[in-house]
Design a protein around this motif. Structure first.
Motif: not given
Length: 844
Positions: A728-734, A752-758
């Motif tokens: 929820x905090x460690x996210x990647x936004x392509x 762009x693509x939406x942010x996603x948790x990784x």
């Protein structure tokens, strides 16, 4: 210093782009949108004409748009590769060549002038042009054939316009957007030097300790003592985290992997330069504006993993080779997957760079190879004493060399700059007003291996064709910049490691850790390390080689490579995982690549748990329980990982408040070692918070960091700690490389693509890096993952960050991301039809 936002993310909107909002909304709202987006999609089935071919070329693509190309001759193969790269990625190629040539202002106007001034001052494109003539005739021909293929695609898909081609949405959607601001732009034909200049960008992003050198000086100028600065740059923990090469030394002018050697005793030559007051923060800020097309060399977290396991440890009895380079995330990703096959005998597949012929990382029908950054010290900053256009050399005054550069500016007047150079290199201090704050009597020159013309492109062509260890090493000897660790395996069962690269030998003074005194020739480079003396190992007794940017070799090695390694937490975890298994399978290696174990948590958590805070609230008690029995794995769904990393970030920011905000700790494994030492010094001055009247000790800071972490997470994710999530905090936004942060919502939505948790984190094998100074968002990633099965090359595996296509909304623009995010891989086919879904024939 904060990890620099790459130039690619600094593009800002201009007044004319207000029109873009209206246009894009109109596109989205009408049927025109489908045509506008899809008209640039490439033809991937059927037949197309490619002039210049000697015979038809067959292109077989799988469902992820990954082509396998079958040609008669090498010329046909490279011509087709240029055509296919242009089909899928031409905007990316065109933008990259403008960056590497210092011509970004031609695209986006005056806002990019400062960046162009730096790039023209260093002269990447000038060096690339000099390199073309140094290459072998075969490499020159390969570059020409590739360029001819790119230009054939341009000619087939847009109109001629003067000496170039019309920039239109028929090439890519990005050109439609660019036209809103710069309607006069003309696409130039592709040239061989465009391909070679990209290798300079690669070298820049993997350049080593330049920022570390600047930081040391800046922190000293900010009032820290040399001893305090050195505390922040501890020695490599060779007793805990083993080097890449287990032994060996130089004997009679060649490296011998079995030689014992003697520990070197020479202390670092840490003479520091008496700098004029101020200017260093401006220097750092100026350099941060330079483009980072591949990675973020300013952060400690950038790096890569690679390892190779011999057949005596695998289930098949043949080697397995794995590689995952860690670079800055972008949309599209940095890599393009491809297989290249011709009747000339070349059979090679792997990860390519759009704009460059051949395969960069992968395998042919005999050998496989992978790269990680060796990270040697290949840049020195020289403070020069100046008197007008003269420079002081050993007490005498010599003229600086000068040249003029004309920068064309879209929508504005041309700008002419004068580039001055000393014998050490171009004066970066002339590139911007901020750097001139060093004072008129001083200048700052950059000495960098990549500014000397070389033959790295020859290395790539030779590597693609190498058939055994001897030919592999011969190819590696040509790989000059950036210096890399290369792991090797072959179908006969051999494994190996070689460290190639142009690595300087310094004179009697200076060790690359502090600025050099340009007026004293004792600080000059005296040559480069001979390739024969660089560390290598062939079929090591331990049965594997693991590289993750750690120290290459122990102190018995006679030459100085650098003092600024990654500190070995990733590499040691890889070593430990390999040693813990027997009969290793591809599934095992895939699991290793996605390992999320935090290597410092086992050290810090017992210290945190030893403190039983009085008066803890229920949520604080619940949070502390999360760390009890935690396996240290940072999966995206882990509540314990969320709490631990929040503690870690707050701990760093509290402890190192002496450091200016722009230099805040990034939290990578260098900081693991810094804090490890401080944990044994509870009264160390670093624990004291300067903004309070009290004198804080270690335990005070630990308590506050834990409380601040609970407060932060409670506000962000609620007080039910079981619902906290690291993802929820460690996210990647392509984010699209050029228009992704334009400031115009509809345009950003297009690309762009939406942010996603990784999962993962900094200095973890699944290296999704983040910077404590900025927050938890991902700023470095495993840009691809590859596992090569030398028992059956067609049974290998791979994935990249986003997708093979560079066209927004194309099916292959983002189709690999969820696989990448969850640790899954695709079949990596080698010349077979097992995955073929589309077949394209290119005809003469």
């Amino acid at each position: 210093m904060k990890p620099p936002r790459t130039f690619l993310r600094r593009l800002r909107k201009v007044a004319l782009w207000a029109l873009g909002v209206v246009v894009v909304l109109a596109i989205v709202a009408t049927g025109l949108g489908v045509w506008s987006v899809r008209r640039a999609f490439p033809t991937q089935d059927g037949t197309l004409s490619l002039p210049g071919l000697s015979a038809p070329v067959t292109v077989k693509r799988d469902g992820h748009g990954i082509p396998q190309v079958f040609a008669k001759t090498a010329d046909d193969l490279y011509r087709a590769q240029g055509y296919l790269h242009a089909q899928d990625r031409f905007w990316e190629m065109d933008f990259r060549r403008h960056v590497t040539a210092g011509r970004i202002s031609e695209l986006f106007g005056a806002s990019q002038l400062d960046t162009d001034k730096y790039l023209r001052t260093m002269g990447w494109r000038r060096v690339a042009e000099q390199e073309v003539g140094l290459l072998s005739p075969q490499a020159q021909q390969g570059l020409k054939a590739y360029a001819d293929g790119v230009n054939a695609w341009l000619a087939a898909n847009t109109e001629k316009k003067g000496a170039g081609f019309a920039a239109s949405g028929a090439l890519s959607l990005e050109y439609s957007i660019l036209g809103l601001q710069n309607s006069d732009y003309v696409v130039e034909p592709w040239q061989a030097a465009d391909s070679l200049a990209w290798l300079k960008a690669m070298a820049w992003d993997l350049r080593g300790n330049m920022e570390t050198e600047i930081r040391r000086e800046a922190l000293k100028a900010e009032g820290l003592t040399v001893e305090q600065v050195e505390q922040l740059y501890p020695a490599y923990p060779v007793d805990r985290n083993v080097p890449i090469v287990p032994g060996g030394a130089v004997v009679n002018g060649a490296f011998d992997q079995n030689a014992k050697g003697e520990p070197t005793t020479s202390a670092p030559k840490a003479d520091t330069v008496p700098l004029p007051a101020g200017g260093l923060m401006d220097l750092a800020d100026g350099l941060a504006k330079l483009p980072g097309l591949m990675g973020n060399a300013d952060g400690d977290g950038i790096g890569s993993n690679s390892w190779v396991i011999s057949g005596k440890l695998t289930a098949t009895g043949k080697p397995i080779l794995a590689n995952d380079p860690h670079l800055s995330p972008s949309q599209p990703g940095i890599w393009y997957q491809m297989g290249l096959f011709c009747e000339c005998g070349l059979k090679v597949a792997g990860f390519t760079f759009s704009g460059v012929p051949g395969v960069v990382i992968g395998h042919n029908d005999r050998i496989a190879w992978g790269f990680t950054n060796l990270d040697p010290d290949v840049i020195d900053m020289y403070l020069e004493k100046l008197d007008g256009d003269k420079v002081n050399v050993d007490g005498a005054w010599e003229p600086l060399t000068t040249r003029q550069e004309v920068i064309k500016v879209a929508g504005g007047q041309d700008v002419t700059i004068t580039v001055r150079s000393s014998k050490h290199g171009p004066l970066l201090s002339d590139a911007s007003e901020s750097l001139k704050k060093l004072g008129g009597q001083y200048g700052l020159a950059i000495r960098w291996t990549a500014l000397d013309p070389g033959r790295t492109a020859d290395a790539l062509f030779s590597l693609n064709k190498a058939k055994d260890w001897t030919e592999f090493r011969s190819a590696a000897s040509l790989f000059e910049v950036p210096a890399q660790n290369i792991v090797y395996a072959d179908v006969d069962g051999n494994i190996g490691y070689q460290s190639p690269g142009r690595i300087p030998v310094r004179g009697a003074q200076g060790d690359g850790r502090w600025f050099a005194q340009g007026w004293d020739s004792k600080y000059d480079w005296t040559g480069y390390l001979p390739f024969a003396e660089l560390p290598s190992v062939f079929n090591p007794e331990q049965g594997y080689v693991a590289t993750a940017n750690q120290k290459v070799i122990g102190d018995q090695y006679q030459h100085h490579l650098t003092d600024d390694w990654s500190f070995g937490y990733r590499s040691q975890r890889i070593n430990d995982m390999i040693k813990a298994k027997s009969g290793i399978t591809l599934d095992d290696v895939q699991q290793m690549q996605f390992d999320n174990r935090n290597g410092f948590a086992p050290t810090l958590i017992p210290v945190l748990q030893a403190d039983q805070r009085a008066g803890r609230s229920k949520v604080e008690q619940d949070a502390d329980k999360l760390l009890q029995g935690w396996d240290f794995q940072q999966g995206e769904g882990s509540a314990a990982a969320a709490y631990y990393n929040a503690i870690w970030r707050n701990l760093l920011l509290l402890t190192f408040d002496e450091i200016p905000a722009d230099y805040a700790p990034d939290g990578g494994d260098r900081w693991f070692e810094v804090v490890r030492a401080l944990l044994d010094k509870p009264d160390d001055p670093y624990w004291d918070v300067k903004s309070t009247s009290a004198v804080e000790k270690r335990d005070d800071i630990l308590v506050r960091a834990m409380s601040d972490a609970v407060k932060e997470l409670s506000e962000a994710q609620g007080e039910d700690v079981s619902q906290w999530r690291w993802g929820a905090m460690h996210t990647l936004t392509p984010t699209h490389a050029t228009f992704g942060e334009s400031g115009i919502g509809p345009i950003e939505w297009l690309f762009n693509e939406p942010a996603a948790g990784v999962s993962g984190g900094d200095s973890i094998v699944n290296a999704t890096g983040w910077s404590a100074g900025d927050g938890y968002e991902v700023d470095a990633v495993p840009s691809m993952r590859m596992i090569v099965n030398l028992a059956d090359l067609d049974d290998s595996r791979w994935v990249q960050l986003t997708g093979n296509s560079g066209h927004a909304f194309h099916d292959n623009y983002f189709d690999q991301f969820e696989l990448w995010r969850t640790g899954q891989l695709l079949p990596f086919r080698f010349g077979t039809d097992k995955e073929t879904e589309q077949t394209l024939t290119l005809t003469p």
